[in-house]
Design a protein around this motif. Structure first.
Motif, PDB file in Angstrom:
ATOM      1  N   ASN A  21       0.836  -1.199   0.000  1.00  0.00           N
ATOM      2  CA  ASN A  21       0.000   0.000   0.000  1.00  0.00           C
ATOM      3  C   ASN A  21       0.870   1.248   0.000  1.00  0.00           C
ATOM      4  O   ASN A  21       1.830   1.355   0.761  1.00  0.00           O
ATOM      5  N   ALA A  22       0.510   2.193  -0.858  1.00  0.00           N
ATOM      6  CA  ALA A  22       1.200   3.484  -0.860  1.00  0.00           C
ATOM      7  C   ALA A  22       0.767   4.271   0.368  1.00  0.00           C
ATOM      8  O   ALA A  22      -0.295   4.043   0.936  1.00  0.00           O
ATOM      9  N   THR A  23       1.603   5.186   0.806  1.00  0.00           N
ATOM     10  CA  THR A  23       1.252   6.022   1.959  1.00  0.00           C
ATOM     11  C   THR A  23       0.680   7.366   1.542  1.00  0.00           C
ATOM     12  O   THR A  23       0.115   8.070   2.376  1.00  0.00           O
ATOM     13  N   GLN A  24       0.816   7.720   0.273  1.00  0.00           N
ATOM     14  CA  GLN A  24       0.300   9.012  -0.180  1.00  0.00           C
ATOM     15  C   GLN A  24      -0.109   8.915  -1.632  1.00  0.00           C
ATOM     16  O   GLN A  24       0.506   8.193  -2.437  1.00  0.00           O
ATOM     17  N   ARG A  25      -1.173   9.652  -1.969  1.00  0.00           N
ATOM     18  CA  ARG A  25      -1.650   9.640  -3.352  1.00  0.00           C
ATOM     19  C   ARG A  25      -2.161  11.025  -3.719  1.00  0.00           C
ATOM     20  O   ARG A  25      -2.843  11.674  -2.914  1.00  0.00           O
ATOM     21  N   GLN A  26      -1.841  11.478  -4.895  1.00  0.00           N
ATOM     22  CA  GLN A  26      -2.334  12.749  -5.415  1.00  0.00           C
ATOM     23  C   GLN A  26      -3.520  12.468  -6.339  1.00  0.00           C
ATOM     24  O   GLN A  26      -3.424  11.627  -7.238  1.00  0.00           O
ATOM     25  N   VAL A  27      -4.619  13.156  -6.106  1.00  0.00           N
ATOM     26  CA  VAL A  27      -5.834  12.947  -6.909  1.00  0.00           C
ATOM     27  C   VAL A  27      -6.280  14.279  -7.482  1.00  0.00           C
ATOM     28  O   VAL A  27      -6.444  15.265  -6.748  1.00  0.00           O
ATOM     29  N   GLU A  28      -6.442  14.329  -8.771  1.00  0.00           N
ATOM     30  CA  GLU A  28      -6.949  15.529  -9.430  1.00  0.00           C
ATOM     31  C   GLU A  28      -8.450  15.376  -9.667  1.00  0.00           C
ATOM     32  O   GLU A  28      -8.890  14.390 -10.255  1.00  0.00           O
ATOM     33  N   VAL A  29      -9.212  16.350  -9.181  1.00  0.00           N
ATOM     34  CA  VAL A  29     -10.672  16.282  -9.258  1.00  0.00           C
ATOM     35  C   VAL A  29     -11.166  17.405 -10.154  1.00  0.00           C
ATOM     36  O   VAL A  29     -10.851  18.586  -9.911  1.00  0.00           O
ATOM     37  N   GLN A  30     -11.936  17.049 -11.153  1.00  0.00           N
ATOM     38  CA  GLN A  30     -12.497  18.035 -12.069  1.00  0.00           C
ATOM     39  C   GLN A  30     -13.744  18.670 -11.456  1.00  0.00           C
ATOM     40  O   GLN A  30     -14.673  17.960 -11.049  1.00  0.00           O
ATOM     41  N   VAL A  31     -13.762  19.982 -11.380  1.00  0.00           N
ATOM     42  CA  VAL A  31     -14.911  20.699 -10.821  1.00  0.00           C
ATOM     43  C   VAL A  31     -15.999  20.790 -11.887  1.00  0.00           C
ATOM     44  O   VAL A  31     -15.745  21.203 -13.025  1.00  0.00           O
ATOM     45  N   CYS A  32     -17.226  20.408 -11.518  1.00  0.00           N
ATOM     46  CA  CYS A  32     -18.325  20.404 -12.490  1.00  0.00           C
ATOM     47  C   CYS A  32     -19.328  21.527 -12.256  1.00  0.00           C
ATOM     48  O   CYS A  32     -20.253  21.708 -13.051  1.00  0.00           O
ATOM     49  N   ALA A  33     -19.180  22.273 -11.155  1.00  0.00           N
ATOM     50  CA  ALA A  33     -20.098  23.387 -10.880  1.00  0.00           C
ATOM     51  C   ALA A  33     -19.352  24.451 -10.088  1.00  0.00           C
ATOM     52  O   ALA A  33     -18.493  24.146  -9.258  1.00  0.00           O
ATOM     53  N   THR A  34     -19.688  25.701 -10.349  1.00  0.00           N
ATOM     54  CA  THR A  34     -19.046  26.813  -9.652  1.00  0.00           C
ATOM     55  C   THR A  34     -19.570  26.907  -8.214  1.00  0.00           C
ATOM     56  O   THR A  34     -20.774  26.742  -7.966  1.00  0.00           O
ATOM     57  N   GLY A  35     -18.685  27.181  -7.279  1.00  0.00           N
ATOM     58  CA  GLY A  35     -19.105  27.312  -5.887  1.00  0.00           C
ATOM     59  C   GLY A  35     -17.915  27.343  -4.945  1.00  0.00           C
ATOM     60  O   GLY A  35     -16.786  27.641  -5.356  1.00  0.00           O
ATOM     61  N   ARG A  36     -18.162  27.024  -3.684  1.00  0.00           N
ATOM     62  CA  ARG A  36     -17.115  26.977  -2.666  1.00  0.00           C
ATOM     63  C   ARG A  36     -16.983  25.542  -2.167  1.00  0.00           C
ATOM     64  O   ARG A  36     -17.961  24.959  -1.695  1.00  0.00           O
ATOM     65  N   VAL A  37     -15.796  25.010  -2.244  1.00  0.00           N
ATOM     66  CA  VAL A  37     -15.575  23.674  -1.685  1.00  0.00           C
ATOM     67  C   VAL A  37     -15.432  23.830  -0.177  1.00  0.00           C
ATOM     68  O   VAL A  37     -14.453  24.383   0.314  1.00  0.00           O
TER      69      VAL A  37
END
Length: 855
Positions: A757-773
């Protein structure tokens, strides 16, 4: 001759080198050697004593011996804990901290022992100190988050963010103080906001009391920061222990309090107000006496309350409080008298039962249906001490409740209107935007109880032990009344179907067999929901059958005997270490040639499993209870016998609240070493999924949002120290939020190959709507094998979801990319969220842990 009046000059002498002490050096050397030898022999108590001697005589060896000393301390503490030698355990930690007062690992470890033994305030202090010593200390941070949930419950944030509630209390207090109530006592002050309202309104003297040490210290900080340190006296004690003039100089003219829960009386407001009227408050205004000024009489805010209730149908409530499934995973459940939750206010309920639970009805998955119109259950005047004292003895009130909608009677839901004074009131109703939940009194019958328009329910209301108890006791249909606790057999073949017989048929779920009644079993609400999760059990049944069939069909080294048949093989060994009540071991035992071991611990639960085994044709020797055979719960993962290994080990990987279980990876690593060739851990793989959302609700439940909702008082910086970054027990399907992305895979845990198992992972998430995360909710896909999996985010799931809450929301636009850094540390998952353009430069990051490390 020299001048006799001249004094000789002082000359600083060089520090003399310490004289070598051969005897001491020899003693240190021998003790160090003895400590290491005892450590090798696992004689941790003697090793600890030798290390203490060495480090006290030779402090210069501290750096050299630190790691060995820590290890010795922790192992010796484990032994002392198992032996129940609590005082000796803490004495050892005190001695260790005298040597290493700035060692964050020892400080944190002592906090863990304190927390396990129930000393939460003291544990919080140690975790907080460990974090000050090392701010990036992951274990201490996670421990502090866990303690913060205990010390400052999440409803504090909701209440302080409830501007309407705060404003109405402020108006009522201002009105009373300006009318002459110049001396005020705030009972259960919390952050001190009501006491500060009284002082701000012009009260001459303000006192406040708080039982929780954490909240008491917090109130002192808040009051001081708002410039009222010398104006409000805060006492760390329960109001019923206060005396005049010992604790306050004289009786007060006004008591303010909000010690009410969803069931109104659950926080002890009746007891505290009766005591206050007798010992702390000026006498009330009497209509028979000459009128007195407000400064000469006593009064309470809130002045009183009205309780309302309604009958509801709700599948979510039903599946958490009574058994709905007659069969799970091929097991018939009919051989047991019944399962019920610990929430009951029936006359025969035991001491472990609670009269009600709490829910926010507007957020229940699947919603609810009202079966009656709201009814008025109770009125109470907090300014009438005779009424308060007579509450518990006033007897049972019976209310006739017409049914207006056909459905299954699942619960009575209750809320109240809190009358602060003649003009200001607060409602906790299910349609109100309020910080309160509603009280729920579930129907505990063994199966569905159907009502229809024209029926009439009889509801009993009582206040035994100053708890509000409301229960449906009978139903009338067409002039016939039947108790909900009784059942009469319906007509036999050829008999006329009368209205009474129709009613009895409708109430057939209420059958009470004396023999079966004795076999009824109480389970936690989450355990009943698990037992009702048929998909979960069917998946496990298929996966177990598939694995065991494969192992049985493997090559037989002995070959067939003279008759042409294979010799009888040894049984396959299956261990279920699920938390709480589980029937998975029994499902394995019924597959034949299996010795199944259950980790169920309670004797009543073991008895129920034996009854289920008997009723499902499982041989007695096929099911055993593993914790009855191991010496220590911590040693539950070990071989079934000296020469045997497990064919399958079932690990309970996800807590009901939505977090991974503590030390999951470590347990899986050990379990993997205990499997025979071809054996499996269930589940094999856990995949974590999440998405980006905008949810003001989660922000309000996680931290105080500025000064505006708290009437301008400076409270947020102090209580927000106890903000936890993960919101648990979340129903994502009903959460008020805006989805800003599609679900994405965040992380994968392979429990059969933990080292990979890796200890760290980078995930890119595509935003589908404008707003505040504002948050990242997450859940799990639990893979039992390559083909069979279970989601923790389904309508019938007994699991809830969790969410990382960002205290500094990210403004995003559709089409942008948010980069998530997901980090695994000892079964804890932390998530950091950044916009893509922020990755290169220095930015403030929001990070949160998704699990707890304190059991």
């Amino acid at each position: 001759m020299p001048n006799a009046t001249t004094r000789p000059k002082r000359v600083r002498r060089g520090r003399r080198a310490p004289r070598e002490d051969p005897a001491r050096n020899e003693l240190v050397a021998r003790s160090l050697e003895s400590a290491q030898q005892c450590l090798f022999n696992q004689d941790y108590g003697t090793a600890f004593v030798h290390y203490l001697l060495v480090l006290n005589l030779a402090p210069a060896l501290k750096d050299f011996a630190r790691d060995s000393f820590r290890f010795t301390l922790f192992k010796w503490a484990e032994e002392l804990d198992s032996l129940g030698r609590v005082q000796d355990l803490f004495d050892c930690y005190e001695q260790a901290l005298e040597l290493f007062p700035m060692d964050e690992v020892i400080v944190n470890s002592m906090g863990e022992h304190l927390f396990r033994m129930g000393f939460r305030d003291e544990a919080a202090g140690h975790f907080h100190k460990a974090l000050k010593l090392k701010p990036d200390f992951a274990e201490a941070k996670e421990n502090f988050y866990r303690v913060a949930n205990w010390l400052v419950e999440r409803w504090h944030f909701l209440m302080l963010n409830d501007h309407q509630r705060n404003r109405k209390y402020q108006q009522a207090i201002q009105k009373a103080v300006r009318a002459g109530c110049s001396t005020v006592l705030d009972i259960g002050t919390g952050t001190g906001i009501l006491g500060m309202c009284a002082k701000q309104a012009g009260a001459a003297e303000v006192y406040a009391c708080e039982l929780s040490k954490t909240m008491y210290e917090l109130a002192c900080e808040v009051i001081s920061a708002n410039g009222m340190k010398d104006d409000i006296k805060v006492l760390h004690m329960k109001s019923v222990e206060m005396e005049v003039p010992k604790d306050i100089p004289h009786r007060v003219s006004l008591v303010v309090t909000e010690t009410v829960d969803a069931g109104l009386f659950g926080e002890g407001i009746i007891e505290s107000l009766i005591h206050a009227w007798h010992h702390l408050l000026l006498p009330p205004q009497s209509s028979q006496d000459m009128p007195l000024s407000p400064a000469e009489t006593g009064r309470v805010i809130p002045a009183g309350a009205t309780v309302f209730g309604i009958a509801v149908e709700c599948q979510e409530i039903r599946r958490h409080h009574r058994l709905c499934a007659s069969e799970v995973g091929g097991l018939s459940l009919c051989t047991v008298g019944g399962f019920h939750s610990p929430v009951s206010c029936s006359p025969d309920a035991d001491d472990s039962s609670e009269p009600y639970t709490t829910e926010r009805l507007s957020r229940l998955p699947g919603g609810y249906t009202t079966l009656t119109t709201p009814f008025r259950a109770l009125d109470i005047d907090f300014n009438n001490v005779q009424e308060l004292e007579g509450l518990c003895s006033r007897g049972v009130t019976r209310i006739k409740l017409p049914v207006t909608q056909a459905g299954v009677l699942d619960a009575l839901a209750v809320w109240f209107q809190l009358h602060l004074d003649e003009e200001n009131s607060l409602s906790t109703g299910p349609q109100e935007d309020t910080c309160w939940e509603q009280a729920v009194y579930p129907i505990q019958n063994s199966s569905n109880f159907t009502v229809k328009p024209g029926d009439e329910l009889t509801v009993e209301v009582s206040c035994e032990d100053a708890y509000l108890r409301i229960r449906a006791v009978a139903m009338a249909r067409d002039g016939h009344v039947v108790s909900l606790d009784e059942w009469e057999p319906g007509p036999g073949p050829g008999m006329a179907v009368t209205p009474e017989a129709e009613l009895c048929s409708a109430l057939s779920c209420l059958q009470t067999d004396p023999q079966r009644a004795a076999q009824a079993c109480m389970l936690e609400c989450s355990e009943i929901a698990l037992l009702n999760n048929t998909h979960y059990h069917d998946c496990f049944s298929r996966a177990l059958d598939k694995l065991l069939s494969t192992l049985r069909s493997g090559p037989n080294p002995e070959g067939p005997d003279a008759s042409g048949e294979s010799p009888s093989a040894d049984p396959l060994y299956v261990l279920d270490v699920s938390e709480g009540f589980s029937v998975l071991s029994l499902m394995a035992a019924r597959l034949g040639s299996v010795r199944a071991y259950s980790s169920v611990e309670k004797e009543q639960h073991q008895a129920v499993l034996r009854l289920l085994a008997e009723g499902n044709g499982v041989q007695q020797e096929a099911l055993e209870f593993w914790l009855n055979q191991v010496e220590d719960d911590s040693a539950v993962l070990q071989r079934p016998a000296t020469e045997k290994l497990w064919s399958a080990i079932v690990l309970d990987c996800v807590e009901t609240c939505g977090l991974l279980r503590q030390k999951l990876v470590e347990k899986a690593t050990l379990a993997r070493c205990l499997l025979e060739d071809g054996g499996r851990i269930f589940p094999e793989i856990i995949v974590v999924y999440g998405l980006l959302v905008e949810s003001d609700t989660l922000l309000l439940e996680s931290a105080v949002q500025g000064r505006e909702p708290t009437l301008g008082f400076n409270i947020a910086p102090f209580i927000n120290q106890f903000t936890v970054p993960v919101h648990v027990f979340l129903d994502l399907s009903t959460l008020e939020c805006k989805h800003l992305s599609q679900p994405v895979e965040l992380f994968t845990l392979d429990l059969m190959n933990c080292s990979e198992n890796a200890t760290q992972r980078q995930v890119e998430v595509q935003v589908c709507a404008t707003g505040r995360v504002t948050a990242i909710p997450f859940w799990y896909q639990v893979h039992l094998d390559q083909d069979i999996s279970i989601s923790t985010f389904t309508q019938d799931s007994h699991w809830k979801q969790a969410a990382v809450v960002l205290q500094h929301p990210l403004e995003v636009t559709a089409g942008e990319t948010v980069c998530l850094s997901v980090h695994l540390h000892k079964s804890s998952i932390s998530i950091t969220a950044l916009k893509e353009e922020q990755r290169e430069g220095p930015v403030a990051m929001d990070s949160a842990s998704s699990t707890d490390t304190v059991s």
